[in-house]
Structure formats: structure tokens, C-alpha cells
Write a protein that holds these residues in place. Structure first.
Motif, PDB file in Angstrom:
ATOM      1  N   ASP A 124       0.965  -1.315   0.102  1.00 52.03           N
ATOM      2  CA  ASP A 124       0.073  -0.193   0.062  1.00 52.03           C
ATOM      3  C   ASP A 124       0.838   1.201   0.122  1.00 52.03           C
ATOM      4  OD1 ASP A 124      -2.566  -0.895  -0.196  1.00 52.03           O
ATOM      5  OD2 ASP A 124      -2.853  -0.903   1.890  1.00 52.03           O
ATOM      6  N   GLU A 125       0.217   2.147  -0.290  1.00 54.71           N
ATOM      7  CA  GLU A 125       1.189   3.463  -0.312  1.00 54.71           C
ATOM      8  C   GLU A 125       1.400   4.237   1.078  1.00 54.71           C
ATOM      9  OE1 GLU A 125       0.066   6.872   0.491  1.00 54.71           O
ATOM     10  OE2 GLU A 125      -2.000   6.515   0.931  1.00 54.71           O
ATOM     11  N   PRO A 126       2.413   4.742   1.385  1.00 50.11           N
ATOM     12  CA  PRO A 126       2.719   4.985   2.568  1.00 50.11           C
ATOM     13  C   PRO A 126       1.886   5.535   3.570  1.00 50.11           C
ATOM     14  CG  PRO A 126       4.591   5.208   1.080  1.00 50.11           C
ATOM     15  CD  PRO A 126       3.479   5.135   0.383  1.00 50.11           C
ATOM     16  N   GLY A 127       1.155   6.445   3.050  1.00 50.00           N
ATOM     17  CA  GLY A 127       0.055   7.234   3.962  1.00 50.00           C
ATOM     18  C   GLY A 127      -0.794   6.124   4.551  1.00 50.00           C
ATOM     19  N   LYS A 128      -1.637   5.372   3.589  1.00 49.04           N
ATOM     20  CA  LYS A 128      -2.309   4.542   3.868  1.00 49.04           C
ATOM     21  C   LYS A 128      -1.856   3.473   4.855  1.00 49.04           C
ATOM     22  CE  LYS A 128      -5.887   1.096   1.981  1.00 49.04           C
ATOM     23  NZ  LYS A 128      -6.264   0.722   0.507  1.00 49.04           N
ATOM     24  N   LEU A 129      -0.659   2.873   4.528  1.00 45.85           N
ATOM     25  CA  LEU A 129      -0.412   1.712   5.447  1.00 45.85           C
ATOM     26  C   LEU A 129       0.243   1.947   6.631  1.00 45.85           C
ATOM     27  CD1 LEU A 129       0.796  -1.066   5.529  1.00 45.85           C
ATOM     28  CD2 LEU A 129       3.091  -0.114   4.619  1.00 45.85           C
ATOM     29  N   ILE A 130       0.739   3.253   6.988  1.00 39.15           N
ATOM     30  CA  ILE A 130       1.018   3.758   8.299  1.00 39.15           C
ATOM     31  C   ILE A 130      -0.207   3.877   9.010  1.00 39.15           C
ATOM     32  CG2 ILE A 130       1.882   5.699   9.464  1.00 39.15           C
ATOM     33  CD1 ILE A 130       4.114   4.038   8.768  1.00 39.15           C
ATOM     34  N   LYS A 131      -1.187   4.376   8.533  1.00 37.56           N
ATOM     35  CA  LYS A 131      -2.576   4.679   9.191  1.00 37.56           C
ATOM     36  C   LYS A 131      -3.275   3.228   9.645  1.00 37.56           C
ATOM     37  CE  LYS A 131      -4.394   8.865   7.313  1.00 37.56           C
ATOM     38  NZ  LYS A 131      -5.796   9.421   6.965  1.00 37.56           N
ATOM     39  N   GLU A 132      -3.054   2.305   8.636  1.00 37.04           N
ATOM     40  CA  GLU A 132      -3.487   0.759   8.974  1.00 37.04           C
ATOM     41  C   GLU A 132      -2.639   0.477  10.184  1.00 37.04           C
ATOM     42  OE1 GLU A 132      -5.885  -0.941   8.008  1.00 37.04           O
ATOM     43  OE2 GLU A 132      -6.606   0.690   7.179  1.00 37.04           O
ATOM     44  N   ILE A 133      -1.349   0.539  10.204  1.00 36.14           N
ATOM     45  CA  ILE A 133      -0.296   0.089  11.212  1.00 36.14           C
ATOM     46  C   ILE A 133      -0.660   0.610  12.411  1.00 36.14           C
ATOM     47  CG2 ILE A 133       2.089   0.243  12.151  1.00 36.14           C
ATOM     48  CD1 ILE A 133       3.054  -0.330   9.081  1.00 36.14           C
ATOM     49  N   LEU A 134      -0.961   2.012  12.637  1.00 31.77           N
ATOM     50  CA  LEU A 134      -1.204   2.643  13.761  1.00 31.77           C
ATOM     51  C   LEU A 134      -2.442   2.159  14.569  1.00 31.77           C
ATOM     52  CD1 LEU A 134       0.073   6.207  13.269  1.00 31.77           C
ATOM     53  CD2 LEU A 134       1.412   4.155  14.420  1.00 31.77           C
ATOM     54  N   LYS A 135      -3.337   2.000  13.386  1.00 37.45           N
ATOM     55  CA  LYS A 135      -4.693   1.490  13.851  1.00 37.45           C
ATOM     56  C   LYS A 135      -4.588   0.320  14.441  1.00 37.45           C
ATOM     57  CE  LYS A 135      -9.524   0.925  12.400  1.00 37.45           C
ATOM     58  NZ  LYS A 135     -10.496   0.844  10.845  1.00 37.45           N
ATOM     59  N   PHE A 136      -3.994  -0.783  13.752  1.00 39.43           N
ATOM     60  CA  PHE A 136      -3.913  -2.224  14.159  1.00 39.43           C
ATOM     61  C   PHE A 136      -3.171  -2.216  15.422  1.00 39.43           C
ATOM     62  CE2 PHE A 136      -2.522  -6.510  14.499  1.00 39.43           C
ATOM     63  CZ  PHE A 136      -3.478  -7.160  13.580  1.00 39.43           C
ATOM     64  N   ASN A 137      -2.433  -1.508  15.526  1.00 44.70           N
ATOM     65  CA  ASN A 137      -1.637  -1.464  16.814  1.00 44.70           C
ATOM     66  C   ASN A 137      -2.142  -1.012  18.060  1.00 44.70           C
ATOM     67  OD1 ASN A 137       1.368  -1.756  17.743  1.00 44.70           O
ATOM     68  ND2 ASN A 137       0.650   0.087  18.759  1.00 44.70           N
ATOM     69  N   LEU A 138      -2.812   0.058  17.960  1.00 42.50           N
ATOM     70  CA  LEU A 138      -3.706   0.730  18.879  1.00 42.50           C
ATOM     71  C   LEU A 138      -4.928  -0.262  19.223  1.00 42.50           C
ATOM     72  CD1 LEU A 138      -4.101   4.407  17.800  1.00 42.50           C
ATOM     73  CD2 LEU A 138      -2.932   3.507  19.878  1.00 42.50           C
ATOM     74  N   ASN A 139      -5.563  -0.914  18.374  1.00 41.56           N
ATOM     75  CA  ASN A 139      -6.660  -1.790  18.647  1.00 41.56           C
ATOM     76  C   ASN A 139      -6.141  -3.067  19.251  1.00 41.56           C
ATOM     77  OD1 ASN A 139      -8.639  -0.245  17.592  1.00 41.56           O
ATOM     78  ND2 ASN A 139      -8.571  -1.238  15.494  1.00 41.56           N
ATOM     79  N   GLY A 140      -4.859  -3.431  18.791  1.00 45.24           N
ATOM     80  CA  GLY A 140      -4.406  -4.563  19.489  1.00 45.24           C
ATOM     81  C   GLY A 140      -4.032  -4.461  20.902  1.00 45.24           C
TER      82      GLY A 140
END
Length: 202
Positions: free
Chosen positions: A86-102
Motif C-alpha cells: 500500500d502507499e505509505p500514507g495508507k499503510l502507516i494509518k493501518e499500522i497505527l490503527k492495528f497497533n492501537l486496537n491490539g
């Protein structure tokens, strides 16, 4: 005969450490770090307090080992759930969201929000790995940042570990949402991530 006895002894010792680890994890999960003490752990594990200190110098040391293992597991799950192309902006958002939820859904990782607890764990980590160690929750994402820099998708004039510190600063805001205004979350994290990624893009 000596080898056989020594081998059995080692297995017995490993079983004790495993029991301490597993019982510590169970109690930390149900009672939290603060309300779990070493005697609780050893009683549940069926070993003496002295045995605990054969393996761990402190309650903090045991908790840090469990915390890091849980964090590694979270990262493994994350890596198979996100699209690294994924493009960097979208991927970083997904990473941060996944991390926070986890972290919010895991009772061990959720202790990160208890700053009295987490500050002790982070201090212990830095004492063992160096004061300038990249934050241990996110350091394996440096490879992704370096890849983007090589591909020309991200600025190269900012060191990868510094970029990780920027991302950590965004995540760390979640622990201060009551002070900032809980009504702004999680939208504020999305906007800040967007602004940061635009600033890092080439």
C-alpha cells in the motif's frame, strides 16, 4: 548415568521457568501489574520465592519479557493482516490503527497506558539496550521506512529512527487523550498521521 540425570535436571528447571512465566502472564492479565506480586506468582506456579529469583531479577523483568513476547505476536498478526505494498500514507494509518486496537484488546499490552507501569518497563529496557535505543514497540518497522526511502517514496534527509520517533509521538498521544480532549479521538490521530506523511513524502 550422569548425562541422563543432568538432562532431567535441566528439563525440570525449564519447566519451573515456564510455570513462572505462564502463571505470571495469567495473573498480570487478570489483576494487572501493580496488583500482582511475586509471592502470588510463585504460589500459583507451585515454586518458592527463591526459585523465582533464579530466573528473574524482579517482577518488572518478568513482565517485560511477557510484554515483549506479546508485542512480537501482535506484530506478526499485523504483518499478515496489512498490505505492505500500500502507499505509505495508507499503510502507516493501518499500522497505527492495528497497533492501537491490539494494545487495547490485550490485557498485557494495555498496561502501556498505565504510565507508572510502562515507565518502569521502558527504563529497564533502555538500561539493558542503551539509552538511545529505538522505541522497542515499533523498531522493526524501520525496515519499511528504509525501503520507502530507497524507492524514493519518503525523504532521505531524516534518519529512519527519527521518523520512528515521530510515529511514536503520534501513538503516545493516545495516552493523553483525556488531557487533550477525548472527543477528538481517534480523528486527531488520523489527521496528524496524514499531516506527518505529507511532510515526509517526496
Amino acid at each position: 548415568m550422569y548425562f541422563s540425570i543432568n538432562t532431567s535436571y535441566k528439563v525440570f528447571m525449564i519447566d519451573k521457568k515456564t510455570a513462572i512465566y505462564n502463571c505470571g502472564k495469567e495473573l498480570f492479565s487478570s489483576n494487572g501489574f501493580k496488583d500482582t506480586n511475586i509471592s502470588d506468582i510463585t504460589k500459583k506456579a507451585g515454586v518458592g520465592v527463591g526459585t523465582f529469583y533464579n530466573y528473574y531479577d524482579s517482577k518488572e523483568k518478568l513482565f517485560m519479557e511477557i510484554f515483549l513476547d506479546e508485542n512480537v505476536e501482535l506484530k506478526k498478526n499485523m504483518m499478515v493482516s496489512i498490505d505492505l505494498e500500500d502507499e505509505p500514507g495508507k499503510l502507516i494509518k493501518e499500522i497505527l490503527k492495528f497497533n492501537l486496537n491490539g494494545m487495547n484488546s490485550n490485557p498485557i499490552l494495555k498496561q502501556w497506558y498505565n504510565k507508572d507501569v510502562f515507565n518502569k518497563i521502558e527504563q529497564l529496557y533502555r538500561e539493558e539496550n542503551g539509552i538511545n535505543s529505538v522505541h522497542f514497540l515499533y523498531d522493526n518497522f524501520i525496515d519499511i521506512i528504509e525501503k520507502w526511502q530507497l524507492e524514493g517514496k519518503m525523504r532521505k534527509d531524516i534518519a529512519p529512527d527519527f521518523i520512528m520517533t515521530i510515529f511514536f509521538s503520534i501513538i503516545n498521544m493516545d495516552t493523553h487523550k483525556e488531557e487533550i480532549g477525548i472527543e477528538y479521538f481517534p480523528e486527531i490521530l488520523d489527521y496528524l498521521t496524514e499531516f506527518v506523511m505529507k511532510g515526509l513524502a517526496i
